[in-house]
Enzyme design. Structure first.
Site, mmCIF file in Angstrom:
data_model
loop_
_atom_site.group_PDB
_atom_site.id
_atom_site.type_symbol
_atom_site.label_atom_id
_atom_site.label_comp_id
_atom_site.label_asym_id
_atom_site.label_seq_id
_atom_site.Cartn_x
_atom_site.Cartn_y
_atom_site.Cartn_z
ATOM 1 N N ASP A 143 1.150 -1.631 0.125
ATOM 2 C CA ASP A 143 -0.086 -0.355 -0.285
ATOM 3 C C ASP A 143 0.765 1.344 -0.040
ATOM 4 O O ASP A 143 2.102 1.160 0.271
ATOM 5 C CB ASP A 143 -0.942 -0.265 1.048
ATOM 6 C CG ASP A 143 -2.028 -1.327 1.326
ATOM 7 O OD1 ASP A 143 -2.363 -2.097 0.273
ATOM 8 O OD2 ASP A 143 -2.695 -1.743 2.276
ATOM 9 N N TYR A 190 6.876 -8.844 8.120
ATOM 10 C CA TYR A 190 6.376 -8.622 8.399
ATOM 11 C C TYR A 190 7.065 -7.949 9.332
ATOM 12 O O TYR A 190 6.962 -8.185 10.567
ATOM 13 C CB TYR A 190 5.022 -7.396 8.164
ATOM 14 C CG TYR A 190 4.663 -7.710 6.692
ATOM 15 C CD1 TYR A 190 4.524 -6.517 5.888
ATOM 16 C CD2 TYR A 190 3.295 -8.873 6.138
ATOM 17 C CE1 TYR A 190 4.055 -6.790 5.071
ATOM 18 C CE2 TYR A 190 2.960 -8.855 4.727
ATOM 19 C CZ TYR A 190 3.095 -7.344 4.203
ATOM 20 O OH TYR A 190 3.187 -7.576 3.454
#
Length: 266
Positions: free
Chosen positions: A51, A106
């Site tokens: 994103d 992540y």
């Protein structure tokens, strides 16, 4: 010849990964560099379309070309800003960086001031395994059942690092899990409520909001039988750049913490 390239980038400088008209994107920056270098290619694929605002240390792209210059990271790095190629591997012609991935890792970075790390670790255990993550994602029509393999949390240099590993993730899923861990550790979101939400029992208007994208880093994508040759100079350059740029995030996260806590009290 098909190659996989490990790439790092500062997501705060782009409008997301996927190419879009009239705005700067990571994919657009890479494709422009390939064109400027005169490298002809086909079958360009990416592992993760992060994103807007989300950075990466170890995203992966793949393309097919007969131009051997692709093996030299500086050919493209010298033509790009805020994107760094630091690893390369020759792969089979049917290699797809997203479908061949075993897991993605992540990391989210938070200021440690006021954080109850012990409680965060306890709350993180609730997310391990397979659950319905519709309450912890921005639903986009995909199946919301996902599995979390591992969550580790530690503190270093006044920063709390939340590392999450799994096969695949939904839109905003990692950022919303981080929000839930913060709220749970501070007594705002009960563990029982998290369990209910993971079982699909929640009001859409009361979903956990996502943490800011600036603190999220796609750390690594793991594959079997894919050996990347590392360009240490490019990797170190990225590391120097990202450390300086992430200093700003500490103040943004502190602001986010105040806002999210106040939102829950309204």
């Amino acid at each position: 010849m098909r190659v996989a390239l490990k790439i790092a980038y500062d997501g705060t400088k782009f409008h997301g990964f996927q190419r879009q008209p009239n705005v700067r994107t990571i994919e657009g920056e890479i494709l422009r560099a390939l064109k400027d270098a005169g490298i002809e290619f086909e079958n360009f694929k990416s592992a993760s379309r992060t994103d807007r605002g989300v950075s990466a240390r170890g995203n992966v792209i793949a393309l097919s070309t007969e131009d051997d210059r692709i093996k030299n990271p500086m050919v493209l790095n010298s033509r790009m800003s805020d994107v760094w190629i630091w690893g390369i591997a020759e792969v089979p012609e049917d290699f797809h960086p997203r479908f061949w991935a075993n897991t993605k890792v992540y990391r989210y970075y938070l200021p440690s001031l006021g954080m109850n790390i012990k409680k965060m670790k306890e709350c993180s255990l609730l997310f391990l395994g397979t659950h319905d993550f519709s309450a912890f994602s921005r639903v986009d029509g995909r199946d919301t059942i996902r599995s979390i393999d591992r969550i580790e949390i530690w503190e270093k240099c006044n920063v709390v690092v939340v590392e999450i590993e799994g096969k695949s993730f939904l839109w905003e899923m990692v950022r919303r899990i981080v929000s839930a861990l913060v709220l749970c550790s501070q007594g705002v979101l009960a563990e029982e409520r998290i369990v209910e939400m993971l079982n699909g029992k929640f009001e859409k208007s009361r979903k956990v909001p996502p943490a800011p994208p600036e603190g999220l880093l796609l750390w690594d994508i793991k594959y079997e039988n894919v050996e990347f040759q590392i360009d240490n100079a490019s990797l170190k350059k990225f590391q120097r750049e990202i450390v300086e740029r992430f200093k700003l995030h500490a103040s943004l996260s502190a602001l986010y913490e105040d806002l999210i806590l106040n939102e829950q009290k309204i």
